[in-house]
Motif scaffolding. Structure first.
Motif, PDB file in Angstrom:
ATOM      1  N   UNK A  67      -5.968  -2.745  -5.427  1.00 15.16           N
ATOM      2  CA  UNK A  67      -5.768  -2.248  -6.786  1.00 15.16           C
ATOM      3  C   UNK A  67      -6.514  -3.027  -7.839  1.00 15.16           C
ATOM      4  N   UNK A  68      -7.346  -3.987  -7.419  1.00 16.59           N
ATOM      5  CA  UNK A  68      -8.147  -4.749  -8.385  1.00 16.59           C
ATOM      6  C   UNK A  68      -9.631  -4.422  -8.184  1.00 16.59           C
ATOM      7  N   UNK A 103      -0.221  -1.720  -7.668  1.00 15.99           N
ATOM      8  CA  UNK A 103      -0.091  -1.548  -9.131  1.00 15.99           C
ATOM      9  C   UNK A 103       1.348  -1.179  -9.516  1.00 15.99           C
ATOM     10  N   UNK A 203       1.581   3.918  -9.089  1.00 13.34           N
ATOM     11  CA  UNK A 203       1.789   2.599  -9.678  1.00 13.34           C
ATOM     12  C   UNK A 203       1.352   2.530 -11.124  1.00 13.34           C
ATOM     13  N   UNK A 204       2.272   2.189 -11.999  1.00 10.82           N
ATOM     14  CA  UNK A 204       1.926   2.107 -13.418  1.00 10.82           C
ATOM     15  C   UNK A 204       2.292   0.768 -14.049  1.00 10.82           C
ATOM     16  N   UNK A 205       2.807  -0.138 -13.249  1.00 12.34           N
ATOM     17  CA  UNK A 205       3.127  -1.461 -13.796  1.00 12.34           C
ATOM     18  C   UNK A 205       1.857  -2.262 -14.074  1.00 12.34           C
ATOM     19  N   UNK A 206       0.966  -2.269 -13.131  1.00 22.84           N
ATOM     20  CA  UNK A 206      -0.295  -2.977 -13.296  1.00 22.84           C
ATOM     21  C   UNK A 206      -0.274  -4.400 -12.776  1.00 22.84           C
ATOM     22  N   UNK A 207      -1.482  -4.935 -12.675  1.00 29.38           N
ATOM     23  CA  UNK A 207      -1.690  -6.261 -12.097  1.00 29.38           C
ATOM     24  C   UNK A 207      -2.414  -7.133 -13.118  1.00 29.38           C
ATOM     25  N   UNK A 208      -1.945  -8.364 -13.280  1.00 26.99           N
ATOM     26  CA  UNK A 208      -2.654  -9.330 -14.134  1.00 26.99           C
ATOM     27  C   UNK A 208      -2.771 -10.651 -13.377  1.00 26.99           C
ATOM     28  N   UNK A 209      -3.955 -10.922 -12.810  1.00 26.48           N
ATOM     29  CA  UNK A 209      -4.138 -12.215 -12.144  1.00 26.48           C
ATOM     30  C   UNK A 209      -3.907 -13.356 -13.135  1.00 26.48           C
ATOM     31  N   UNK A 212      -7.233 -14.443 -15.103  1.00 28.73           N
ATOM     32  CA  UNK A 212      -7.765 -13.081 -15.006  1.00 28.73           C
ATOM     33  C   UNK A 212      -9.270 -13.008 -15.226  1.00 28.73           C
TER      34      UNK A 212
END
Lengths: 641, 131
Positions: A67-68, A103, A203-209, A212
């Motif tokens: 997802x990234x 996500x 998936x709608x929450x999302x990812x934040x490394x 980033x």
């Protein structure tokens, strides 16, 4: 930060779900879902559970970078106890399903129990529902996808089983969207036994490394690095079938159930031919992929497939003596409809064809379908018969060729090209000794999907450089030698495991060799915001391999199971550049000794030593082995038996 | 200026979506992306959909509060999120379905101030930037 570091447990029996969090330290320990899934299977399952019972756990795990924008990071792992082999089985697949699941904030989905009636799991971030799938049961993969998509503004990714999974066929594949298959090990039958038809996710929450910007920069740098060599273009141009003609030319392309290593007509079903004839209509990618090796092809009368892959071309084409591209595409199309593994299905049909060739199948088995090499019509009929368990022969083959050959007898196990119950993938291991060792020690059985030691071929400079790095000498970059195969396979297994866990495609790391433990550790460090060294990451791979081994040891697997199909060990392959194209038991045993010694596993049994397990922080495994008395059988805990 | 479809060779990898959402919102998630890939798997067709900055922008005409305007210097259509009241008339008016709504305000491709991240991130040049 949002690292999608949650495990979603869904209990079908009790219609409940719960969440478990994964610490950042756990990601360092296992790199991601393949290792984490192995820990859960070992931790939460007891020895001897029937793979088709509600007690078996069915795990779907996103790669850590799913997802990234990390390049080629769209691969996920389906892990369960296989009904085909009785051991742990990881099946890796690409699609956008893992991206959406990740996500949605999850790394793992663990399915417990079984539904009373056909069901579907719907996941939309924190909303998780178990719904009826009675209207979907009996539908093939295409019909299932169409029926689920009917909902207005549908924006989910779909994974589902076809009739083969419903009918508990041992070569049933879990299908993602229309074509991508977590194919091997009969894992779709585990879903079928749970009455689980499909799992859909949005998936709608999302990812934040955590770091980033650094994660983004490293992803872009890696993308340019893996695309820099001219060789990387072959995936786009010809897909995985790029090497069909070349492998056939050196006599290592399995034809007629591995009876020969080539055929003049193989060129008619090659990746080149797919392009030349216009059967190739488009190129497809997994999520975030920059290779696009997947194909979209059509027969002249409009039957679509998501392939064919190299493996399919050999398994359903050359292996069955079928050299007509249109016929091959149709067979591939049928597998995507029924939800079948093309490798094992092809192997089942080949075994039946050779049994007919040798006159060992009594007429009662061939009354309805008479399988003969080169006869695509009988192959198509058999695929349907297997998927629906129709007729005597279809039902027999649906249990896999190990069982089928036990039922038929008449020496038919001699040409059942399987070990641990798994039908061998389409690599001629008699021409590559590292591959032979890799196939023998693979927790799944003889295939290339836990270790691809292609560097032993030494066909490109970066492969030779890697072999020198692993073994200390460039001379070992040659596939017809036994020396240093253990070192080469071990390195490839460990790196394969972390590649899988992180969600990278192994073509980046174990074909192009541009993505390595160092680049992977850099990206993981940025993702987690903790410095992870390449040594730590490499050890995570070793830990994963040891844990998978430990699961199988607990089930009773020992050194005797680390073997190859009889044909590889007792029948010499003619017509290859290797004058000694056979892996005799002596050769295999020599390599196994080296391999177990390197791994610090017991030489007689293949059981990981207690010291090694503790060194790998797998104390819980060592403790359980103590409780079960497993170390008693090797007379203590020392690594050398 | 605008981002537009180019080679017709989109493979459906959706990497542009990940990069766009990250560049514009700091979060990697499809719903924040200004570009969306429509996947028609059974005919092997993958289509990038993104605002082409229409000369006669239907979204702009539909907006009743003046939140959507043309930036003449860059020749693109922009959304002033502070003025947007979330009525979604622009979303309904867009014939290409590339005006998005995040629950608070409408958003769309504004070409990353002349250096579109999606175009930079596409390995096969399925989308290109027209200045």
């Amino acid at each position: 930060m949002d690292l999608a570091n949650r495990i979603l447990h869904v209990d079908l029996s009790n219609n409940i779900n719960w969440i478990e969090e994964i610490s950042r330290e756990k990601y360092i320990k296992y790199a991601g879902s393949r290792g984490l899934a192995a820990e859960i299977l070992f931790r939460d399952m007891k020895k001897g559970i029937n793979p088709l019972s509600p007690e078996n756990l069915f795990i779907v795990g996103s790669g850590t970078f799913n997802g990234t924008m990390a390049p080629c990071s769209g691969r996920l792992n389906v892990v369960s106890k296989s009904p085909l082999t009785g051991g742990i089985f990881k099946s890796n697949v690409g699609s956008a399903w893992g991206a959406n699941f990740h996500q949605a904030g999850y790394t793992l989905l663990v399915v417990h129990g079984a539904s009373e009636k056909p069901s579907m799991i719907r996941i939309e971030d924190d909303k998780v529902n178990i719904e009826s799938a009675e209207h979907l049961w009996g539908k093939n993969i295409w019909e299932t996808n169409f029926a689920i998509e009917e909902q207005e503004d549908f924006d989910y990714e779909i994974m589902a089983i076809g009739p083969a999974g419903e009918n508990l066929v041992m070569s049933a594949a879990v299908m993602f969207s229309f074509y991508n298959a977590a194919a091997r090990g009969g894992l779709a039958a585990v879903m079928g036994a749970k009455n689980l038809k499909a799992i859909i996710v949005k998936g709608e929450k999302g990812i934040v490394p955590i770091k980033a910007q650094e994660f983004f920069k490293l992803s872009e740098a890696l993308r340019h690095k893996i695309l820099a060599p001219a060789s990387s273009k072959r995936y786009w141009n010809l897909g995985t079938a790029n090497s069909v003609s070349a492998v056939n030319a050196i006599g290592a392309f399995p034809v007629y159930n591995f009876q020969t290593g080539g055929h003049p007509d193989v060129d008619k079903i090659s990746g080149h031919e797919l392009v030349r004839t216009g059967a190739l209509k488009a190129r497809r990618s997994c999520y975030s992929c920059v290779f696009a090796c997947h194909r979209f092809s059509m027969t002249e009368d409009g039957k679509a497939t998501g392939g064919p892959e190299y493996e399919t071309i050999s398994a359903l084409g050359g292996g069955c003596g079928i050299f007509d591209l249109q016929e091959l595409l149709y067979l591939d199309h049928l597998c995507s409809l029924y939800g079948l593994d093309t490798i094992s299905s092809g192997a089942q049909i080949q075994w039946a064809m050779e049994s007919v060739q040798r006159g060992t199948l009594d007429p009662e088995w061939t009354e309805e379908i008479m399988p003969r090499f080169g006869d695509a019509e009988s192959a198509a009929k058999l695929l349907k018969a297997i998927a629906y368990r129709e007729g005597k022969l279809g039902n027999l083959l649906a249990d896999g060729i190990k069982k089928a050959s036990q039922v038929i007898g008449n020496d038919s196990s001699n040409w059942a090209v399987q070990a641990k119950g798994l039908e061998q993938s389409r690599v001629e291991v008699r021409c590559a000794y590292g591959y032979a060792l890799a196939f023998a020690v693979n927790h799944r059985g003889p295939d290339h999907l836990c270790s691809q030691p292609i560097a032993e071929m030494g066909s490109r400079e970066n492969q030779v450089v890697l072999i020198e790095k692993i073994t200390g000498d460039r001379k070992y970059a040659s596939p017809y030698q036994l020396e240093k195969r253990a070192e080469i396979v071990t390195w490839h297994e460990n790196v394969y495991a972390i590649t899988d866990s992180l969600g990278f495609c192994t073509f980046t790391s174990l074909s192009e060799y541009e993505n390595n433990p160092e680049t992977m550790a850099q990206i993981l460090s940025a993702y987690l915001g903790i410095d992870v060294s390449m040594e730590e990451l490499y050890t995570a791979g070793e830990r994963t391999i040891s844990l998978e081994r430990a699961f199988n040891v607990r089930e009773g697997f020992r050194r005797k199971d680390d073997t190859l199909p009889r044909r590889m060990m007792y029948e010499k392959l003619e017509g290859t550049p290797n004058p000694d194209a056979i892996i005799t038991p002596e050769k295999l045993n020599y390599m196994l000794d080296q391999y177990y010694t390197l791994r610090e596993w017991n030489l007689k049994t293949g059981i990981p030593s207690k010291e090694k397990l503790i060194k790998l922080e797998l104390d819980f495994v060592a403790d359980e082995f103590d409780v079960l008395g497993i170390y008693n059988e090797i007379g203590g805990t020392e690594s050398e038996g | 200026m605008r981002v537009k479809r180019a080679s017709g060779q989109c493979t459906g990898c959706q990497r542009c979506e990940a990069i766009c959402s990250f560049q514009n919102t700091g979060k990697i998630v499809k719903k924040n992306s200004r570009i969306r890939i429509k996947k028609a798997e059974t005919i092997g067709k993958f289509t990038p959909n993104v605002c082409i900055q229409c000369e006669n922008a239907k979204c702009l005409i539909a907006c009743t509060v003046g939140a959507i305007y043309r930036d003449d210097e860059m020749n693109i259509v922009r959304v002033n999120k502070d003025k947007c009241i979330g009525c979604r008339k622009c979303v309904e008016a867009c014939p290409l379905k590339v005006m998005m709504f995040n629950g608070e305000y409408a958003f769309k491709c504004e070409c990353c101030e002349g250096n579109p991240a999606c175009v930079n991130g596409c390995f096969i040049h399925a989308i290109e930037f027209e200045k």
